[in-house]
Design a protein around this motif. Structure first.
Motif, PDB file in Angstrom:
ATOM      1  N   GLU A   5      28.398  70.006  -1.578  1.00 62.26           N
ATOM      2  CA  GLU A   5      27.621  70.102  -2.814  1.00 62.26           C
ATOM      3  C   GLU A   5      28.103  69.044  -3.816  1.00 62.26           C
ATOM      4  OE1 GLU A   5      26.500  74.843  -3.021  1.00 62.26           O
ATOM      5  OE2 GLU A   5      28.536  74.191  -3.590  1.00 62.26           O
ATOM      6  N   TYR A   6      29.410  68.890  -3.880  1.00 63.81           N
ATOM      7  CA  TYR A   6      29.977  67.880  -4.769  1.00 63.81           C
ATOM      8  C   TYR A   6      29.479  66.484  -4.399  1.00 63.81           C
ATOM      9  CZ  TYR A   6      33.295  64.455  -6.482  1.00 63.81           C
ATOM     10  OH  TYR A   6      33.850  63.333  -7.040  1.00 63.81           O
ATOM     11  N   GLU A   7      29.570  66.133  -3.138  1.00 61.18           N
ATOM     12  CA  GLU A   7      29.139  64.810  -2.680  1.00 61.18           C
ATOM     13  C   GLU A   7      27.654  64.587  -2.927  1.00 61.18           C
ATOM     14  OE1 GLU A   7      30.799  62.139  -1.697  1.00 61.18           O
ATOM     15  OE2 GLU A   7      32.655  63.240  -2.082  1.00 61.18           O
ATOM     16  N   GLU A   8      26.855  65.616  -2.681  1.00 54.16           N
ATOM     17  CA  GLU A   8      25.414  65.499  -2.899  1.00 54.16           C
ATOM     18  C   GLU A   8      25.120  65.256  -4.380  1.00 54.16           C
ATOM     19  OE1 GLU A   8      21.467  68.335  -2.807  1.00 54.16           O
ATOM     20  OE2 GLU A   8      23.067  68.759  -1.363  1.00 54.16           O
ATOM     21  N   LYS A   9      25.762  66.029  -5.230  1.00 49.71           N
ATOM     22  CA  LYS A   9      25.537  65.871  -6.666  1.00 49.71           C
ATOM     23  C   LYS A   9      26.064  64.518  -7.150  1.00 49.71           C
ATOM     24  CE  LYS A   9      25.778  68.265 -11.027  1.00 49.71           C
ATOM     25  NZ  LYS A   9      25.999  69.531 -11.681  1.00 49.71           N
ATOM     26  N   ARG A  10      27.203  64.086  -6.657  1.00 52.60           N
ATOM     27  CA  ARG A  10      27.769  62.797  -7.043  1.00 52.60           C
ATOM     28  C   ARG A  10      26.840  61.658  -6.656  1.00 52.60           C
ATOM     29  NH1 ARG A  10      30.051  58.825  -4.691  1.00 52.60           N
ATOM     30  NH2 ARG A  10      30.244  59.883  -2.697  1.00 52.60           N
ATOM     31  N   ARG A  11      26.326  61.699  -5.427  1.00 46.21           N
ATOM     32  CA  ARG A  11      25.401  60.647  -4.975  1.00 46.21           C
ATOM     33  C   ARG A  11      24.139  60.635  -5.830  1.00 46.21           C
ATOM     34  NH1 ARG A  11      27.222  62.277   0.117  1.00 46.21           N
ATOM     35  NH2 ARG A  11      25.437  63.656   0.385  1.00 46.21           N
ATOM     36  N   ARG A  12      23.619  61.812  -6.140  1.00 43.74           N
ATOM     37  CA  ARG A  12      22.407  61.910  -6.952  1.00 43.74           C
ATOM     38  C   ARG A  12      22.652  61.358  -8.358  1.00 43.74           C
ATOM     39  NH1 ARG A  12      21.471  67.040  -6.072  1.00 43.74           N
ATOM     40  NH2 ARG A  12      22.238  67.769  -8.072  1.00 43.74           N
ATOM     41  N   LEU A  13      23.801  61.719  -8.937  1.00 46.36           N
ATOM     42  CA  LEU A  13      24.116  61.223 -10.274  1.00 46.36           C
ATOM     43  C   LEU A  13      24.364  59.712 -10.276  1.00 46.36           C
ATOM     44  CD1 LEU A  13      26.400  64.091 -11.589  1.00 46.36           C
ATOM     45  CD2 LEU A  13      24.105  63.495 -12.406  1.00 46.36           C
ATOM     46  N   GLU A  14      25.004  59.198  -9.240  1.00 48.47           N
ATOM     47  CA  GLU A  14      25.209  57.749  -9.148  1.00 48.47           C
ATOM     48  C   GLU A  14      23.880  57.018  -9.041  1.00 48.47           C
ATOM     49  OE1 GLU A  14      27.958  57.149  -5.930  1.00 48.47           O
ATOM     50  OE2 GLU A  14      29.707  57.487  -7.221  1.00 48.47           O
ATOM     51  N   ALA A  15      22.957  57.560  -8.274  1.00 45.56           N
ATOM     52  CA  ALA A  15      21.631  56.955  -8.149  1.00 45.56           C
ATOM     53  C   ALA A  15      20.890  57.021  -9.482  1.00 45.56           C
ATOM     54  CB  ALA A  15      20.826  57.656  -7.055  1.00 45.56           C
ATOM     55  N   ASP A  16      20.977  58.168 -10.155  1.00 42.61           N
ATOM     56  CA  ASP A  16      20.337  58.302 -11.468  1.00 42.61           C
ATOM     57  C   ASP A  16      20.936  57.316 -12.465  1.00 42.61           C
ATOM     58  OD1 ASP A  16      18.748  60.317 -10.461  1.00 42.61           O
ATOM     59  OD2 ASP A  16      19.844  61.956 -11.454  1.00 42.61           O
ATOM     60  N   ALA A  17      22.253  57.162 -12.436  1.00 39.27           N
ATOM     61  CA  ALA A  17      22.914  56.229 -13.346  1.00 39.27           C
ATOM     62  C   ALA A  17      22.481  54.790 -13.057  1.00 39.27           C
ATOM     63  CB  ALA A  17      24.427  56.363 -13.229  1.00 39.27           C
ATOM     64  N   ALA A  18      22.365  54.439 -11.804  1.00 39.62           N
ATOM     65  CA  ALA A  18      21.925  53.086 -11.440  1.00 39.62           C
ATOM     66  C   ALA A  18      20.488  52.850 -11.912  1.00 39.62           C
ATOM     67  CB  ALA A  18      22.039  52.879  -9.932  1.00 39.62           C
ATOM     68  N   ASP A  19      19.620  53.834 -11.732  1.00 36.72           N
ATOM     69  CA  ASP A  19      18.233  53.710 -12.202  1.00 36.72           C
ATOM     70  C   ASP A  19      18.185  53.583 -13.718  1.00 36.72           C
ATOM     71  OD1 ASP A  19      17.317  53.890  -9.598  1.00 36.72           O
ATOM     72  OD2 ASP A  19      16.749  56.014  -9.749  1.00 36.72           O
ATOM     73  N   ALA A  20      18.991  54.375 -14.394  1.00 32.07           N
ATOM     74  CA  ALA A  20      19.016  54.331 -15.860  1.00 32.07           C
ATOM     75  C   ALA A  20      19.512  52.972 -16.344  1.00 32.07           C
ATOM     76  CB  ALA A  20      19.894  55.454 -16.403  1.00 32.07           C
ATOM     77  N   LYS A  21      20.495  52.415 -15.665  1.00 30.14           N
ATOM     78  CA  LYS A  21      21.025  51.104 -16.059  1.00 30.14           C
ATOM     79  C   LYS A  21      19.968  50.024 -15.884  1.00 30.14           C
ATOM     80  CE  LYS A  21      25.025  48.135 -15.575  1.00 30.14           C
ATOM     81  NZ  LYS A  21      26.341  47.950 -14.978  1.00 30.14           N
ATOM     82  N   LYS A  22      19.219  50.076 -14.782  1.00 25.77           N
ATOM     83  CA  LYS A  22      18.142  49.107 -14.571  1.00 25.77           C
ATOM     84  C   LYS A  22      17.083  49.240 -15.658  1.00 25.77           C
ATOM     85  CE  LYS A  22      18.631  48.958  -9.548  1.00 25.77           C
ATOM     86  NZ  LYS A  22      18.034  49.388  -8.280  1.00 25.77           N
ATOM     87  N   THR A  23      16.732  50.478 -15.999  1.00 30.56           N
ATOM     88  CA  THR A  23      15.733  50.714 -17.039  1.00 30.56           C
ATOM     89  C   THR A  23      16.221  50.199 -18.384  1.00 30.56           C
ATOM     90  OG1 THR A  23      14.894  52.657 -15.861  1.00 30.56           O
ATOM     91  CG2 THR A  23      14.388  52.509 -18.209  1.00 30.56           C
ATOM     92  N   LEU A  24      17.481  50.450 -18.690  1.00 27.03           N
ATOM     93  CA  LEU A  24      18.063  49.966 -19.937  1.00 27.03           C
ATOM     94  C   LEU A  24      18.047  48.444 -19.997  1.00 27.03           C
ATOM     95  CD1 LEU A  24      19.575  50.437 -22.596  1.00 27.03           C
ATOM     96  CD2 LEU A  24      21.685  50.586 -21.258  1.00 27.03           C
ATOM     97  N   ASN A  25      18.401  47.791 -18.915  1.00 25.57           N
ATOM     98  CA  ASN A  25      18.402  46.322 -18.887  1.00 25.57           C
ATOM     99  C   ASN A  25      16.998  45.761 -19.072  1.00 25.57           C
ATOM    100  OD1 ASN A  25      21.168  46.123 -18.615  1.00 25.57           O
ATOM    101  ND2 ASN A  25      21.107  46.067 -16.386  1.00 25.57           N
ATOM    102  N   ARG A  26      15.994  46.420 -18.451  1.00 27.59           N
ATOM    103  CA  ARG A  26      14.610  45.968 -18.647  1.00 27.59           C
ATOM    104  C   ARG A  26      14.193  46.158 -20.097  1.00 27.59           C
ATOM    105  NH1 ARG A  26      13.739  48.479 -13.563  1.00 27.59           N
ATOM    106  NH2 ARG A  26      12.927  50.317 -14.613  1.00 27.59           N
TER     107      ARG A  26
END
Length: 57
Positions: A5-26
């Motif tokens: 559960e930890y790994e799944e949530k960590r991967r999901r949050l890392e993906a969300d953070a990466a998407d948010a960073k791309k959106t912020l840069n745009r």
């Protein structure tokens, strides 16, 4: 919470953070472009006003 559960949530949050960073840069790039366009508009307007003949009354 299990390690799976930890790994799944960590991967999901890392993906969300990466998407948010791309959106912020745009968004930053868009803001920079708009600010530059606004600055150029002000410069053009100022030059236009400076070059207009004045009418004396």
């Amino acid at each position: 919470m299990t390690s799976e559960e930890y790994e799944e949530k960590r991967r999901r949050l890392e993906a969300d953070a990466a998407d948010a960073k791309k959106t912020l840069n745009r968004a930053r790039a868009t803001c920079d472009d708009i600010c530059e366009e606004l600055r150029n508009l002000r410069i053009d307007w100022t030059e236009q006003q400076r070059n207009q003949p004045t009418t004396e009354q």
